[in-house]
Design an enzyme around this catalytic site. Sequence first.
Site, PDB file in Angstrom:
ATOM      1  N   GLN A 329       0.842  -1.190   0.000  1.00 31.63           N
ATOM      2  CA  GLN A 329       0.000   0.000   0.000  1.00 31.63           C
ATOM      3  C   GLN A 329       0.879   1.243   0.000  1.00 31.63           C
ATOM      4  O   GLN A 329       1.985   1.245   0.552  1.00 31.63           O
ATOM      5  CB  GLN A 329      -0.959  -0.017   1.184  1.00 31.63           C
ATOM      6  CG  GLN A 329      -0.324   0.147   2.544  1.00 31.63           C
ATOM      7  CD  GLN A 329      -1.342  -0.064   3.670  1.00 31.63           C
ATOM      8  OE1 GLN A 329      -2.018  -1.076   3.738  1.00 31.63           O
ATOM      9  NE2 GLN A 329      -1.451   0.916   4.548  1.00 31.63           N
ATOM     10  N   GLU A 398      10.825  27.346  19.742  1.00 34.25           N
ATOM     11  CA  GLU A 398      11.138  27.612  21.151  1.00 34.25           C
ATOM     12  C   GLU A 398      12.593  28.080  21.285  1.00 34.25           C
ATOM     13  O   GLU A 398      13.474  27.243  21.400  1.00 34.25           O
ATOM     14  CB  GLU A 398      10.909  26.372  21.991  1.00 34.25           C
ATOM     15  CG  GLU A 398       9.499  25.813  21.904  1.00 34.25           C
ATOM     16  CD  GLU A 398       9.341  24.519  22.684  1.00 34.25           C
ATOM     17  OE1 GLU A 398      10.270  24.121  23.425  1.00 34.25           O
ATOM     18  OE2 GLU A 398       8.310  23.884  22.545  1.00 34.25           O
ATOM     19  N   MET A 464       2.158  27.846  25.815  1.00 35.48           N
ATOM     20  CA  MET A 464       2.649  26.701  26.582  1.00 35.48           C
ATOM     21  C   MET A 464       2.725  27.034  28.076  1.00 35.48           C
ATOM     22  O   MET A 464       3.801  27.235  28.647  1.00 35.48           O
ATOM     23  CB  MET A 464       3.996  26.248  26.019  1.00 35.48           C
ATOM     24  CG  MET A 464       3.861  25.720  24.592  1.00 35.48           C
ATOM     25  SD  MET A 464       5.402  25.099  23.887  1.00 35.48           S
ATOM     26  CE  MET A 464       6.255  26.625  23.538  1.00 35.48           C
TER      27      MET A 464
END
Length: 624
Positions: A329, A398, A464
Site C-alpha cells: 500500500q 522555542e 505553553m
Amino acid sequence: MSSGTPGGRGRRLRLRALAGFTTLILPFAALVGLGSSPAGAAASAATASASYTKTQDWGTGFEGKWTVKNTGTAALAGWTLEWDFPSGTKVTSAWDADVTNSGDHWTAKNKSWAGSLAPGASVSFGFNGTGTGSPAGCKLNGSSCDGTSVPGDNPPSAPGTPTASAVTATSAKLSWSAATDDKGVKNYDVLRDGAKVATVTTTSYTDNALSAGTDYSYTVQARDTADQTGPVSGAVKVRTTGGGTDPGNPGTGGGKVKLGYFTEWGVYDRNYHVKNIASSGSASKITHINYSFGNVTGGKCVMGDSYAATDKAYTADQSVDGVADTWDQPLRGNFNQLRKLKAKNPNIKVLWSFGGWTWSGGFTEAAKNPTAFAQSCKALVEDPRWADVFDGIDIDWEFPNACGLSCDTSGPAALKNVSTALRSTFGKDYLVTAAITADASAGGKIDAADYAGAAQSLDWYNVMTYDFFGAWDAKGPTAPHSPLTSYNGIPKAGFTSADAIAKLKAQGVPASKLLLGIGFYGRGWTGVTQDAPGGTATGAAPGKYEAGIEDYKVLKTACPATGTVGGTAYAHCGTNWWSYDTPATIASKMSWAKAQGLGGAFFWEFSGDTSNGELVTAISDGLK
C-alpha cells in the site's frame, strides 16, 4: 531543560524514538526464516503461476514484487517459489514471505497466513535488493512458473490531481487527467479520505453518498492490465454545502478549540498509537490534533522519523479501523492511521507541527529566507501520498529571538516574517498556528518577539502554560509546574498562565487567538520533607522515562494529590513531591479560559492520559 523556560516541553523522547528505530534494522539473515516445500508441492504446480515485477529502481537498489496466483480449480495449500539472481544481485530485506538463499539461488516460502489460495486468488510479497540483474530459472512448488515472468511490466503512473465540481450538500463530481502505463491502464480506484469508494474505467466520478457541511479529501490511483496499482494522485479537498459552520475554529461560530499533541516517537517505548485516541473515547471530544514533530533544518521543513510516520506496518488489532496494512500500500505508519481516524471522525483536523524543543534551532536558518522556508513546508505537507491527512501547519519555535536548547538572535520581527510567509504560501484554506512561550516575566521571552504582529497571520497560538518550575532546579523550592495564578511564595513573578495571557492580550493578541495549555504529566522532586510548596529537595524524583517527570495516568494512583496551589494540584508521598493537573483543576482552568474569552485549550500530550481519557474529557466538558 534549563530553569526559567516555561513552555519548553519535555522533548526527551526523541532520542528514545531513534534508538527504538535502530533495533528494527537487523541483518537480513535475522529477518527471514527457513521453510521446506509442502507435501505434494509438485503435484499442484500445474495449477499455479508466478510473475515478477520490478516496482521501483533508485539506482543503488530496487524494489521487486512476486505474485503467486492459483490458476486451477482446487484450493492451493501452500507454495514455495525459487529463482536465481546473477552474481552481484541479491535480496537485502523482504516482507510477507520467508526468503532465504544459497549463494545466488533464492527461495521464498509462504507465511502461515498467505499459503492457502482459493481458485483464482493471488498473493504478493515484496523485497528490496541491490544489483541490476533480473530473476531467472523460476520454479513454483518445484515446477516451472509457466513462463509468466514479466520483469518489463511497470506499474502505471499517478493520475492527475482531481478537480471538484458540482458540489452539493450530498454529492461532488471529480475529474482527473489520465495515467500512463507501458501495457495499458485498465481502471481507476477513487479514494475518499484514503478509503476506496469506487473503481471506474473513465476519468471522472460523482460521489453521491456525502453528508452536508463536511470536509472530504479525494485521491485517485490507476490500475494496469496486470492489476498493478501505481502511486496515488495529489489530493483535492471538498467541503459539501450546508451543515452549519466549520467546527472548532475561533471566529467561525463553531465553538472552542480542543487540541491535543500526538508524538511521533510515542509508538515506541510508550506503545501509544493513533488507535488509542479512538479507543480511549478522546476522538469524539477533540477538534484538532498536532502531529509532532517534523524537523526544521537547512532552512526547510523536512520529515522527522519517516519509519513511524509513513512506513510502520500496523496489524488489524493495532489499526484504527481493524484492517491490517499490506506491504504494497502506498502509505502506512502514523499518517495512514490518522487518515483512518479522520474518516471515522470527519470533524477532526490534523496539523503537522514542526520544530519543538529539540529541533527549534533550525528556525534561525529558516528566518533568513521565510518564503523559501514556507514553500518547503507546503511542498512537504502536500506530498500526494499524505496531502489529505493534513489541514494545516503548526510552528513550534522555542524560542524566537531568545534562548531555549539553543539561542536565536534573528530579531523581534523574525516570527512575524515567518508567519506572514506561511500564510501567504498556504493561503486561507489551511490552518497556520504557532506554539509560543508563556514567560511573562519582566524582560522575559514574550517581550523578545512581536507576537501581536505575527498573530495577524495565524489562526491561533498554543500558549505553553506549563513547565514554569521543575527539578532542573535540583534543590527546589518545590513549586507547581503549571500554576494558573500567582500565590504567596511563588519562586518567580510572571511565571503563571494568567500573567502570560494578560501580557499577550496587552500586546494586542486577540483573546480568541489564544489557547490555554495543559500538561498531561507532573514534575517532581525527591528528598522533600515539606508537604506545602516551597520545600527544599535533593534532586529530581524518579520517572519512567526521565527523572523529574511522570505521566498523569501513573501519578493519579502512585502519588494522589494532597492539595492545590495556584490552581494546580500537588502531591507529597514519602520524600517525593509532585505537581500536576487533575480533572478538578482542569475544570477550573477551563472555566477561567471561557471567562477570558480564549479560543480554547490544548494539551501535551495524549499518552499521558488514562486509558479512558479522563483529562481529555475534563477539557471537553469544561469548554462546553
